[in-house]
Design an enzyme around this catalytic site. Sequence first.
Site, PDB file in Angstrom:
ATOM      1  CD  GLU A  95      -3.028  -1.074   2.186  1.00  0.00           C
ATOM      2  OE1 GLU A  95      -4.182  -1.319   1.835  1.00  0.00           O
ATOM      3  OE2 GLU A  95      -2.724  -0.792   3.362  1.00  0.00           O
ATOM      4  CB  CYS A 108       3.148   7.627   3.150  1.00  0.00           C
ATOM      5  SG  CYS A 108       3.637   6.490   4.457  1.00  0.00           S
ATOM      6  CB  CYS A 115       7.363  -5.079   8.740  1.00  0.00           C
ATOM      7  SG  CYS A 115       8.786  -4.368   9.619  1.00  0.00           S
ATOM      8  CB  CYS A 119       6.161  -2.565  16.088  1.00  0.00           C
ATOM      9  SG  CYS A 119       7.855  -2.163  15.619  1.00  0.00           S
ATOM     10  CB  CYS A 122       2.960  -1.826  13.478  1.00  0.00           C
ATOM     11  SG  CYS A 122       3.204  -1.610  11.704  1.00  0.00           S
ATOM     12  CB  CYS A 342       1.269   6.180  11.538  1.00  0.00           C
ATOM     13  SG  CYS A 342       1.820   7.744  10.944  1.00  0.00           S
TER      14      CYS A 342
HETATM   15  N1  SAH Z   1       9.289   0.761   9.858  1.00  0.00           N
HETATM   16  C1  SAH Z   1       9.473   2.146  10.065  1.00  0.00           C
HETATM   17  C2  SAH Z   1       8.547   3.016   9.257  1.00  0.00           C
HETATM   18  C3  SAH Z   1       7.100   2.644   9.121  1.00  0.00           C
HETATM   19  S1  SAH Z   1       6.006   2.933  10.433  1.00  0.00           S
HETATM   20  C4  SAH Z   1       9.366   2.491  11.534  1.00  0.00           C
HETATM   21  O1  SAH Z   1       8.880   1.661  12.301  1.00  0.00           O
HETATM   22  O2  SAH Z   1       9.796   3.572  11.896  1.00  0.00           O
HETATM   23  C5  SAH Z   1       5.879   4.697  10.607  1.00  0.00           C
HETATM   24  C6  SAH Z   1       5.590   5.129  12.045  1.00  0.00           C
HETATM   25  O3  SAH Z   1       4.282   4.692  12.470  1.00  0.00           O
HETATM   26  C7  SAH Z   1       6.555   4.536  13.063  1.00  0.00           C
HETATM   27  O4  SAH Z   1       6.992   5.523  13.964  1.00  0.00           O
HETATM   28  C8  SAH Z   1       5.705   3.512  13.772  1.00  0.00           C
HETATM   29  O5  SAH Z   1       6.174   3.200  15.041  1.00  0.00           O
HETATM   30  C9  SAH Z   1       4.374   4.186  13.787  1.00  0.00           C
HETATM   31  N2  SAH Z   1       3.243   3.290  14.046  1.00  0.00           N
HETATM   32  C10 SAH Z   1       3.178   1.954  13.836  1.00  0.00           C
HETATM   33  N3  SAH Z   1       1.955   1.491  14.180  1.00  0.00           N
HETATM   34  C11 SAH Z   1       1.236   2.551  14.617  1.00  0.00           C
HETATM   35  C12 SAH Z   1      -0.101   2.716  15.084  1.00  0.00           C
HETATM   36  N4  SAH Z   1      -0.947   1.687  15.171  1.00  0.00           N
HETATM   37  N5  SAH Z   1      -0.499   3.952  15.439  1.00  0.00           N
HETATM   38  C13 SAH Z   1       0.334   5.017  15.328  1.00  0.00           C
HETATM   39  N6  SAH Z   1       1.602   4.910  14.880  1.00  0.00           N
HETATM   40  C14 SAH Z   1       2.057   3.697  14.528  1.00  0.00           C
HETATM   41 FE1  SF4 Z   2       7.781  -2.709  10.878  1.00  0.00          FE
HETATM   42 FE2  SF4 Z   2       5.534  -1.566  11.660  1.00  0.00          FE
HETATM   43 FE3  SF4 Z   2       7.540  -1.835  13.388  1.00  0.00          FE
HETATM   44 FE4  SF4 Z   2       7.763  -0.081  11.377  1.00  0.00          FE
HETATM   45  S1  SF4 Z   2       6.286  -0.005  13.074  1.00  0.00           S
HETATM   46  S2  SF4 Z   2       9.295  -1.576  12.039  1.00  0.00           S
HETATM   47  S3  SF4 Z   2       6.607  -1.173   9.761  1.00  0.00           S
HETATM   48  S4  SF4 Z   2       6.405  -3.516  12.448  1.00  0.00           S
END
Ligand code: SAH
Ligand code: SF4
Length: 349
Positions: A95, A108, A115, A119, A122, A342
């Site tokens: 996406e 974006c 991934c 996390c 996410c 995000c």
């Molecule tokens: N993998 C990279 C970039 C993609 S995520 C990273 O983790 O930095 C972009 C941002 O969205 C990151 O700061 C991540 O921690 C945040 N993020 C992930 N899941 C989220 C959620 N459910 N709500 C708000 N921010 C989130």
């Molecule tokens: Fe991967 Fe999502 Fe963690 Fe970014 S926030 S490193 S996309 S699992």
Amino acid sequence: MDSPATDLYSLTRPELRALVESWRFSPDHAARIWKYLYLGLAGSFGEMPEVPARVRSRLAAETRIGTLSARLETGSSDGFTRKFLLGLAGGEAIETVLMRFAGRATACVSSQAGCAMGCVFCATGQMGFRRHLFAGEIVSQVVHAARALRSAPEPRRLRNVVFMGMGEPLHNYGAVMRAVDILRDPSGLGFGAQRITLSTVGVVPGIRRMADEARPIHLAVSLHSADQAERARLVPAARKWPLDELMDACRYFCAALGRRIFFEWTLIDGRNDTADHAHAVGRLIRELPAQVNLIPLNPTAGYDGAPSRSDAARRFQRILADGYGLPSTVRQRRGIDIGAGCGQLAAPG
Ligand code: SAH
Ligand code: SF4
């Protein structure tokens, strides 16, 4: 059978020139093709009238203009956010999100399908790792967003690219940096150093390598907690790259490049948004030229936390500013209704 054709979006300008010269055509044609690709946003060889037919037929035989297939486009009720589901060769999908703000637009982009970092909050992490993207697949997302903008109301031009879509960009370092080089080329899309931001979960070797290679893009580091044990519960990758090593790498980056760094902090109600948390992050990063981006948690299927209340976000900002002189912003919530916020991106294969 799929042809092993070269994706033109994966080539830097010198490589395109070398390819055209290897066919014994003038390099002037390569310059024209490059302009059609990135200034004209041509989607077919037929849209390159100033390239002679014999060159075009060689191009058609041996190359392709992108490999992504547009599967679905959705628009948010906010009127400013569009999300594209794009199919990859091989069946996976990714996406890409286009956000319009007053006077500027941002793409974006994804760097991986899924991934590996896991996390907990996410959606991309919840789906697991599928595969790395090639450079051409990353560049292609930007071109796709730029094309969509051409038919949209103002602004018509993309100003920023953020690596904040699916995937961990520093886990796919080579392809991401190749894409950055292509995006930055001044006779093509021409994104300057201030207009590309890479967000990382905290891949320490990648941050150090960016510093050593003096990569001219902004760096954002996803912190979420200033305590190693607490952070590791939210961000499993923190076990591999602990907070003290991460902070060393951030200091190294700022010192090597003389640049500031962004820290991202997903604000989760009651979990990492108290006054104590704000003081802890203030103490951790106060020595760095830093700015904090606070992101109220967006909903995902696999995590049942709630976003911080706006008064908690304001208190967090006040403590950072008054106690530690740290500027911060609360990220505008965009595209939540279409799962384009995000951490909400996920694409079934
Ligand atoms: N993998 C990279 C970039 C993609 S995520 C990273 O983790 O930095 C972009 C941002 O969205 C990151 O700061 C991540 O921690 C945040 N993020 C992930 N899941 C989220 C959620 N459910 N709500 C708000 N921010 C989130
Ligand atoms: Fe991967 Fe999502 Fe963690 Fe970014 S926030 S490193 S996309 S699992």
